[in-house]
Design a protein around this motif. Structure first.
Motif, short mmCIF file in Angstrom:
data_model
loop_
_atom_site.label_atom_id
_atom_site.label_comp_id
_atom_site.label_asym_id
_atom_site.label_seq_id
_atom_site.Cartn_x
_atom_site.Cartn_y
_atom_site.Cartn_z
N ALA A 1 46.58 38.81 53.98
CA ALA A 1 47.33 39.97 53.50
C ALA A 1 48.71 39.56 52.99
O ALA A 1 49.17 40.04 51.95
N ALA A 2 49.36 38.62 53.66
CA ALA A 2 50.67 38.14 53.22
C ALA A 2 50.55 37.36 51.92
O ALA A 2 51.42 37.47 51.04
N VAL A 3 49.48 36.58 51.77
CA VAL A 3 49.26 35.83 50.53
C VAL A 3 49.01 36.79 49.38
O VAL A 3 49.59 36.65 48.30
N ARG A 4 48.18 37.78 49.62
CA ARG A 4 47.90 38.78 48.59
C ARG A 4 49.18 39.50 48.16
O ARG A 4 49.45 39.67 46.98
N GLN A 5 49.99 39.89 49.11
CA GLN A 5 51.25 40.57 48.81
C GLN A 5 52.18 39.67 48.01
O GLN A 5 52.84 40.12 47.07
N ALA A 6 52.24 38.39 48.36
CA ALA A 6 53.09 37.44 47.64
C ALA A 6 52.61 37.26 46.20
O ALA A 6 53.42 37.22 45.26
N ILE A 7 51.30 37.19 46.00
CA ILE A 7 50.74 37.07 44.64
C ILE A 7 51.08 38.31 43.83
O ILE A 7 51.55 38.22 42.69
N GLU A 8 50.82 39.48 44.40
CA GLU A 8 51.11 40.73 43.69
C GLU A 8 52.59 40.83 43.34
O GLU A 8 52.95 41.23 42.23
N SER A 9 53.45 40.47 44.26
CA SER A 9 54.89 40.55 44.02
C SER A 9 55.34 39.55 42.95
O SER A 9 56.16 39.88 42.09
N ALA A 10 54.79 38.34 42.99
CA ALA A 10 55.15 37.33 41.99
C ALA A 10 54.71 37.76 40.60
O ALA A 10 55.45 37.61 39.62
N LEU A 11 53.51 38.31 40.48
CA LEU A 11 53.02 38.79 39.18
C LEU A 11 53.80 40.00 38.71
O LEU A 11 54.15 40.12 37.53
N ALA A 12 54.12 40.90 39.62
CA ALA A 12 54.84 42.12 39.26
C ALA A 12 56.24 41.82 38.79
O ALA A 12 56.81 42.58 37.98
#
Length: 79
Positions: A60-71
């Motif tokens: 979940a933390a990895v997914r959030q980091a990916i989404e935040s980096a892309l956003a």
């Protein structure tokens, strides 16, 4: 090398997951230069090198980091 391989299009988006961070980038000029990039730190132990167990200890933390980096550069509000 075939002519198709010579002129194969490079991806315009890339994401790298490391033990300490997630990096995301977007290429321009047919993939010849990085147009935008961003990074998000991961807490220690979120991603670990391991041959016998799962590498993502907190997906979940990895997914959030990916989404935040892309956003960060895609104009998408982070969740």
């Amino acid at each position: 090398m075939t002519s198709n391989a010579k002129h194969a299009r490079r991806p315009t988006l890339a994401c790298e997951i490391a033990a300490d961070r997630v990096l995301a980038g977007r290429a321009a000029d047919r993939g010849r230069m990085v147009e935008m990039s961003s990074a998000r730190e991961l807490a220690p132990g979120t991603v670990v090198p391991d041959l016998m167990e799962a590498n993502l200890r907190d997906s979940a933390a990895v997914r959030q980091a990916i989404e935040s980096a892309l956003a960060a550069w895609a104009g998408i509000p982070a969740t």
